[in-house]
Design a protein around this motif. Sequence first.
Motif, short mmCIF file in Angstrom:
data_model
loop_
_atom_site.label_atom_id
_atom_site.label_comp_id
_atom_site.label_asym_id
_atom_site.label_seq_id
_atom_site.Cartn_x
_atom_site.Cartn_y
_atom_site.Cartn_z
N ARG A 10 0.87 -1.05 -0.19
CA ARG A 10 0.03 0.00 -0.04
C ARG A 10 0.99 1.36 0.05
N TYR A 35 -4.13 -5.44 -13.40
CA TYR A 35 -5.40 -5.03 -13.35
C TYR A 35 -5.89 -3.95 -12.51
N GLN A 37 -8.79 -2.34 -9.55
CA GLN A 37 -9.93 -2.45 -8.95
C GLN A 37 -10.09 -1.17 -8.35
N GLY A 40 -16.05 -0.02 -5.43
CA GLY A 40 -17.18 -0.50 -5.69
C GLY A 40 -17.10 -1.04 -7.14
N GLN A 41 -16.04 -1.04 -7.85
CA GLN A 41 -16.16 -1.60 -9.28
C GLN A 41 -15.41 -2.97 -9.40
N SER A 42 -15.63 -3.40 -10.50
CA SER A 42 -15.06 -4.70 -11.00
C SER A 42 -13.43 -4.69 -11.34
N LEU A 43 -13.00 -5.82 -11.59
CA LEU A 43 -11.38 -5.60 -12.04
C LEU A 43 -11.53 -5.36 -13.29
N LEU A 45 -8.84 -4.86 -16.43
CA LEU A 45 -7.43 -5.06 -17.20
C LEU A 45 -6.74 -3.98 -17.72
N ILE A 90 -6.86 -0.39 -6.10
CA ILE A 90 -6.05 -1.44 -5.84
C ILE A 90 -5.43 -1.90 -7.17
N LEU A 92 -3.56 -4.86 -9.26
CA LEU A 92 -3.33 -6.30 -9.06
C LEU A 92 -2.48 -6.89 -10.17
N PHE A 105 -3.80 -14.33 -8.97
CA PHE A 105 -3.69 -12.80 -8.66
C PHE A 105 -2.80 -12.77 -7.52
N PRO A 107 -1.46 -10.41 -4.11
CA PRO A 107 -2.26 -9.75 -3.20
C PRO A 107 -2.68 -8.41 -3.41
N GLY A 108 -2.30 -7.52 -4.31
CA GLY A 108 -2.66 -6.24 -4.59
C GLY A 108 -1.96 -5.17 -3.86
N ARG A 110 -2.65 -1.33 -2.73
CA ARG A 110 -3.46 -0.38 -2.53
C ARG A 110 -2.96 0.88 -2.56
#
Lengths: 114, 112
Positions: A10, A35, A37, A40-43, A45, A90, A92, A105, A107-108, A110
């Motif tokens: 992060r 990716y 995210q 409130g949205q989807s992933l 690309l 985020i 990814l 994936f 861990p992302g 932030r």
Amino acid sequence: SAVISQKPSRDICQRGTSLTIQCQVDSQVTMMFWYRQQPGQSLTLIATANQGSEATYESGFVIDKFPISRPNLTFSTLTVSNMSPEDSSIYLCSVWQGARETQYFGPGTRLLVL
Amino acid sequence: DQQVKQNSPSLSVQEGRISILNCDYTNSMFDYFLWYKKYPAEGPTFLISISSIKDKNEDGRFTVFLNKSAKHLSLHIVPSQPGDSAVYFCAARENTGNQFYFGTGTSLTVIP
């Protein structure tokens, strides 16, 4: 399954600066993806990181804003350039393992841009 | 335009009961589908997949059903456990590429 790590996990950044995110995989993979995210949205690309050649960007994403490196089959970086608060998200890293027909994936990362 | 839709943003289920998460898609070229589970502060974790040549795939407590004519798939979790509480994403891929399209996710809460 592939084990994927990302650095940093992060960060909080100031508007106008750039951040480079690293992705490390524990095995050689042909296809790596980045990716995003948003809340409130989807992933979504951003791009496919190609080893030895330029990344392939999806509609709405450009190399100047999201430069990507892929120096070998286990590592990639994504840079978020000239950041604005809208880049808060985020990010990814993902890899495709064809033998398992599965996408794994990391861990992302932030990112918060102030 | 969202090609993969999860119309229920949240779902609550009692422990031990069945959880059914739904996903609809619009692209008839999609031939491979996956479900992911995501805990807060972690990346999505692969759960189960299904190819368009099948209409059902089962793995332990998880079963995915595919209805190609309705362009609909669902994930059944039986019995549901508190550890299943997470956000679930469905994803779909065209038969000509490697890009996956994701739904917006359904947040599942399993109540002890």
